[in-house]
Write a protein that holds these residues in place. Structure first.
Motif, PDB file in Angstrom:
ATOM      1  N   LEU A 165     -37.967 -47.767  26.344  1.00 11.91           N
ATOM      2  CA  LEU A 165     -38.189 -48.913  25.469  1.00 11.91           C
ATOM      3  C   LEU A 165     -38.529 -50.157  26.289  1.00 11.91           C
ATOM      4  CD1 LEU A 165     -35.233 -48.302  23.000  1.00 11.91           C
ATOM      5  CD2 LEU A 165     -37.673 -48.254  22.399  1.00 11.91           C
ATOM      6  N   GLY A 209     -37.002 -48.812  18.132  1.00 15.32           N
ATOM      7  CA  GLY A 209     -38.011 -49.742  18.617  1.00 15.32           C
ATOM      8  C   GLY A 209     -38.861 -50.280  17.485  1.00 15.32           C
ATOM      9  N   ALA A 269     -42.674 -48.649  25.854  1.00  5.93           N
ATOM     10  CA  ALA A 269     -42.939 -48.795  24.425  1.00  5.93           C
ATOM     11  C   ALA A 269     -43.606 -50.128  24.101  1.00  5.93           C
ATOM     12  CB  ALA A 269     -41.639 -48.647  23.629  1.00  5.93           C
ATOM     13  N   HIS A 302     -33.061 -53.235  20.242  1.00  6.61           N
ATOM     14  CA  HIS A 302     -34.121 -52.507  19.539  1.00  6.61           C
ATOM     15  C   HIS A 302     -33.553 -51.904  18.251  1.00  6.61           C
ATOM     16  CE1 HIS A 302     -35.377 -52.521  23.791  1.00  6.61           C
ATOM     17  NE2 HIS A 302     -36.585 -52.676  23.291  1.00  6.61           N
TER      18      HIS A 302
END
Length: 235
Positions: free
Chosen positions: A230, A102, A234, A68
């Motif tokens: 994440l 991210g 996310a 990320h």
């Protein structure tokens, strides 16, 4: 050229003073004329060091997030948004900034690898402060999942023992509708976000060059939780 430009930038050497005298004075002088007369103190003593600190932290924690991207450092404006506030004071009494991680880099709706606030009231945090409806639904599914939820709880337990606090923009007074109140992770399910408030910044570290190492070390400690967010929550 970009790498050369970053290398030429001055490194973080600390903030203007340990007592935050500029912000204490600003709190007493919430006038645009006063701020303009002292703008140089803010920009050289607080704004520039905040940018330098976040840039160096970014370089040192980038490897913690191999899948990320870490966003460029974001330093928040010192001007307050007073449109919907009863308090019409035009200026904040602190400097603050964030490193987002991210694909979504919106500071208000994304995952933060580090948030730092310096001033009379200061501290640091990381995580997902406020989740939208889709992110919240994914979060609740993951927390209720036996494997994914247990992993998160295992990651959080030692951090909470070491002084980190679980925080979020909002939380329910009880478990969400349809969730058994006796669920082993009911407390986590009440949150509409998941962030970690770091332990207090030590007095000997405040505003000094040592703050850089402190931020890096705390960011390293919470990185597994950030990676969990994440992966499972996310966009």
């Amino acid at each position: 050229m970009a790498r050369a430009a970053r290398a030429a930038s001055p490194g973080f050497e600390g903030f203007a003073d340990r007592d935050g005298r500029f912000f204490r004075a600003l709190a007493r002088n919430q006038r645009r004329e006063w701020f303009e007369a002292h703008r140089g103190e803010y920009e050289h003593g607080w704004l520039a060091p905040m940018k330098a600190l976040l840039a160096e932290v970014r370089e040192r924690i980038d490897a913690l997030f191999p899948h990320h991207p870490l966003g460029e450092p974001k330093v928040f404006r010192i001007h307050r948004d007073v449109r919907f506030s009863k308090d019409k004071s035009p200026f904040k009494d602190h400097a603050s900034g964030v490193l987002m991680v991210g694909s979504n880099l919106d500071p208000m709706t994304a995952v933060g690898a580090l948030y730092l606030q310096i001033g009379p009231e200061e501290g640091a945090a990381a995580g997902y402060w406020a989740m939208g409806p889709e992110q919240l639904a994914r979060y609740r599914r993951a927390v209720q999942n036996d494997r994914q939820g247990a992993t998160l709880a295992k990651l959080l337990a030692p951090l909470v023992r070491d002084g980190y606090q679980i925080i979020s923009a909002a939380q329910l007074s009880r478990a969400p509708k349809g969730v058994d109140p006796s669920h082993p992770r009911a407390d986590l399910l009440r949150h509409k976000g998941l962030a970690l408030d770091f332990p207090p910044i030590p007095t000997k570290v405040r505003h000094s060059k040592a703050l850089l190492d402190w931020c890096v070390e705390r960011s390293q400690e919470v990185a597994p939780v950030v990676r969990w967010l994440l992966q499972h929550v996310a966009d």
